[in-house]
Each structure stands twice: as structure tokens, then as C-alpha cells.
Scaffold this motif. Sequence first.
Motif, PDB file in Angstrom:
ATOM      1  N   SER A  41       0.847  -1.192   0.000  1.00  0.00           N
ATOM      2  CA  SER A  41       0.000   0.000   0.000  1.00  0.00           C
ATOM      3  C   SER A  41       0.879   1.237   0.000  1.00  0.00           C
ATOM      4  CB  SER A  41      -0.937   0.009   1.217  1.00  0.00           C
ATOM      5  OG  SER A  41      -0.195  -0.066   2.424  1.00  0.00           O
ATOM      6  N   ARG A  42       0.421   2.282  -0.693  1.00  0.00           N
ATOM      7  CA  ARG A  42       1.192   3.521  -0.819  1.00  0.00           C
ATOM      8  C   ARG A  42       0.469   4.658  -0.111  1.00  0.00           C
ATOM      9  NH1 ARG A  42       5.134   3.857  -4.782  1.00  0.00           N
ATOM     10  NH2 ARG A  42       4.688   6.051  -5.145  1.00  0.00           N
ATOM     11  N   TRP A  43       1.245   5.447   0.594  1.00  0.00           N
ATOM     12  CA  TRP A  43       0.720   6.576   1.344  1.00  0.00           C
ATOM     13  C   TRP A  43       1.497   7.823   0.945  1.00  0.00           C
ATOM     14  CZ3 TRP A  43      -3.369   5.487   4.643  1.00  0.00           C
ATOM     15  CH2 TRP A  43      -3.637   4.120   4.797  1.00  0.00           C
ATOM     16  N   GLY A  63      -7.816   1.622   9.954  1.00  0.00           N
ATOM     17  CA  GLY A  63      -7.230   2.696  10.736  1.00  0.00           C
ATOM     18  C   GLY A  63      -8.198   3.837  10.950  1.00  0.00           C
ATOM     19  N   GLY A  64      -8.852   4.297   9.879  1.00  0.00           N
ATOM     20  CA  GLY A  64      -9.736   5.438  10.000  1.00  0.00           C
ATOM     21  C   GLY A  64      -8.980   6.662  10.467  1.00  0.00           C
ATOM     22  N   ARG A  65      -9.678   7.599  11.024  1.00  0.00           N
ATOM     23  CA  ARG A  65      -9.062   8.813  11.556  1.00  0.00           C
ATOM     24  C   ARG A  65      -9.141   8.778  13.078  1.00  0.00           C
ATOM     25  NH1 ARG A  65      -8.104  14.201  10.215  1.00  0.00           N
ATOM     26  NH2 ARG A  65      -8.795  13.910   8.085  1.00  0.00           N
ATOM     27  N   ARG A  81       0.206  12.110   6.356  1.00  0.00           N
ATOM     28  CA  ARG A  81       0.133  11.265   5.174  1.00  0.00           C
ATOM     29  C   ARG A  81      -1.293  10.800   4.955  1.00  0.00           C
ATOM     30  NH1 ARG A  81       4.199   7.873   7.329  1.00  0.00           N
ATOM     31  NH2 ARG A  81       2.717   6.169   7.188  1.00  0.00           N
ATOM     32  N   GLY A  82      -1.604  10.475   3.686  1.00  0.00           N
ATOM     33  CA  GLY A  82      -2.925   9.962   3.367  1.00  0.00           C
ATOM     34  C   GLY A  82      -2.861   8.962   2.240  1.00  0.00           C
ATOM     35  N   SER A  83      -3.919   8.164   2.116  1.00  0.00           N
ATOM     36  CA  SER A  83      -4.043   7.195   1.027  1.00  0.00           C
ATOM     37  C   SER A  83      -5.082   7.719   0.045  1.00  0.00           C
ATOM     38  CB  SER A  83      -4.481   5.834   1.575  1.00  0.00           C
ATOM     39  OG  SER A  83      -4.797   4.955   0.516  1.00  0.00           O
ATOM     40  N   THR A  84      -4.820   7.535  -1.232  1.00  0.00           N
ATOM     41  CA  THR A  84      -5.746   8.019  -2.261  1.00  0.00           C
ATOM     42  C   THR A  84      -6.294   6.868  -3.087  1.00  0.00           C
ATOM     43  OG1 THR A  84      -3.892   8.373  -3.779  1.00  0.00           O
ATOM     44  CG2 THR A  84      -4.624  10.254  -2.453  1.00  0.00           C
ATOM     45  N   ASP A  85      -6.367   5.677  -2.482  1.00  0.00           N
ATOM     46  CA  ASP A  85      -6.845   4.528  -3.247  1.00  0.00           C
ATOM     47  C   ASP A  85      -8.362   4.443  -3.308  1.00  0.00           C
ATOM     48  OD1 ASP A  85      -7.520   3.701  -0.723  1.00  0.00           O
ATOM     49  OD2 ASP A  85      -6.122   2.014  -0.659  1.00  0.00           O
ATOM     50  N   ASP A  97      -7.919   8.361   3.332  1.00  0.00           N
ATOM     51  CA  ASP A  97      -7.721   7.832   4.670  1.00  0.00           C
ATOM     52  C   ASP A  97      -6.386   8.342   5.175  1.00  0.00           C
ATOM     53  OD1 ASP A  97     -10.063   6.326   4.721  1.00  0.00           O
ATOM     54  OD2 ASP A  97      -9.115   4.631   3.716  1.00  0.00           O
ATOM     55  N   ASP A  98      -6.391   9.001   6.328  1.00  0.00           N
ATOM     56  CA  ASP A  98      -5.141   9.493   6.878  1.00  0.00           C
ATOM     57  C   ASP A  98      -4.297   8.321   7.366  1.00  0.00           C
ATOM     58  OD1 ASP A  98      -5.777  12.119   6.378  1.00  0.00           O
ATOM     59  OD2 ASP A  98      -6.768  12.398   8.305  1.00  0.00           O
TER      60      ASP A  98
END
Length: 289
Positions: free
Chosen positions: A160-162, A190-192, A202-206, A213-214
Motif C-alpha cells: 500500500s502507498r501513502w 485505521g480510520g481517523r 500522510r494519506g491514502s488516495t486509493d 484515509d489518513d
Amino acid sequence: MRARLRAVALALAALLLLYGVTLGGSPGETEATRPTSVEPGAGGYSALREWLASARIRTASLRGDYDRLASLTRDYPTGIVLLITLPGTTSLVDRDIVPLHLWVRAGNTLIVSAALCDAPDWARGPQLRALADDIGMLTGLQAVGSSPSLGAFLVTPAVSRWVPALQHPLTEGVRAVEAVSDRVAPPGAGGRPAGRGALALRGSTDGRSGGRDDGAWLLPRGAGWVVLSAQATPFANRALGRADNARWASNLLRGSLGPGGMVIFDDGLQGAAELWDLRRLLADPRLHD
């Protein structure tokens, strides 16, 4: 004379016990993959420790309670980094974390790498179910979303990329941080974290949850800082060289270490046996009765 011989015998037995604990066991055992500073396997931190040594940054292995932080950092009491990885093998409820919080507030940095959004194979056992509670005890933030649980084992590990969520000295030069999962992780586990004053780094843009998702947060604590990462694997031996993981680690340390600072690994929480001090053992008056 008998008392001295008995003291020497006990010291020798302790030394042999230490040898068996640190060097014994087959390399294929599950415990050999835990994220400790002395572990050369995929999940360990030995590459990070050796990297720090090559940069002449001191390191230490914490294998006792947090009240030992003061003695470990007596010469340079501030500008120190402590790395804690979750879940551990023991409960934080059984450890006194008040000295840890006081130590951070005095001017040190706590980095918590938690397996919320990745699923390394070592993240198992009863402490996985207590992950949210342990995060809350260390950071004051409560993770929301589904509780992490053991998913199906993946034949090929998932990556996974963040990406940075904002421009900040800690994200400078970091285009992406990658985490590695050996098992299927619950979507958005994880959620916030719920809490005020947490800056998302950092965040995920998937698009798993229809938005970002932070994945990492920065929290001020007195004169110190807490960094919470929702991934436990970016600093591991098998992932430190991926994407910009090493740059992310470098940024964290550059912004946290002071003159004479060191990086402390909480190896005790991951089950590493406490090291025996032979001189301290021989000096124990109980051996000479």
C-alpha cells in the motif's frame, strides 16, 4: 570461599541462560520475525539500526519498563527518539507509562508504528485485539473503524502507498511511503483517530472509503512530540528501501534528534529478553550471603 564459588556459579548460570535466550532457537521460529532492533529477518529493524550506526547516531534497546528511560538518557535528557511498534507481545496495561509521558513532555519524541492499515504476519495474538486501546494509552487518540483481525494469508504480499497530506518539514522530499502486508487487512481499519490537535501528515488516495484515509499524524506533547503511523512496516528490513521510506525515517530523526541524541527501540514490548548485566549480578550482596 563457598559463598564466592556459589556466586561465580550463579553468574555463570546466568551467562549461559543469556546465551541460550539470545542465540538459541531455530531461525524459522515465529518469534524470529518480531520487529526488534537485533532481528535480521524481514520484520526486524536491524537494517535501520545499522544505518543509524553508519551515520554515527547512537541507538539503544529498551528491555525494561519506561522508568528506565531517565537512566538511559541521563547524559542527554532531551532530543531523544523512542520507537514503539504495535501490537506487541505483552500488554501496555502491565507497564507503567506515566514515566514515558513525562519523558516525552520534557522534550523527546515518541514514534508509534501501529499495524492499523497494514497486516504484517507477526501482528497476531491477543494484543492485536487491544491495538486501539494501546494506541490510546500512548497517544491519547482513539482509532475508529473496524477492529483489526487476522485475515487470509496472502501468497504474494500486498503493498500500500501513502502520500503526503500537506507540505511540512517531515514530508519534505517524500513522494510516497510504502507498507507491506502478509495478510488481508480490514478496509479502512485505521480510520481517523478521534482527538484534537492531531495534524495529518500522510494519506491514502486509493479510494477505499470514497476519500482520503489518513495514515500518519503529528501531535505536540509539552516540549516533545508524538508521531503516530497507521502502518507498522515502513521501517522494517524488507521495506526500508522501498519508495521514500528511508527519507521519511530521515526526516523524522532530523527533526527530532538533538545534540548527543539517540534512537531507542522498545524491544521489550516485542518480547526481547532483558539483558543480564554480569557486573551488576556479581555486585548483588544476596549472592555473598
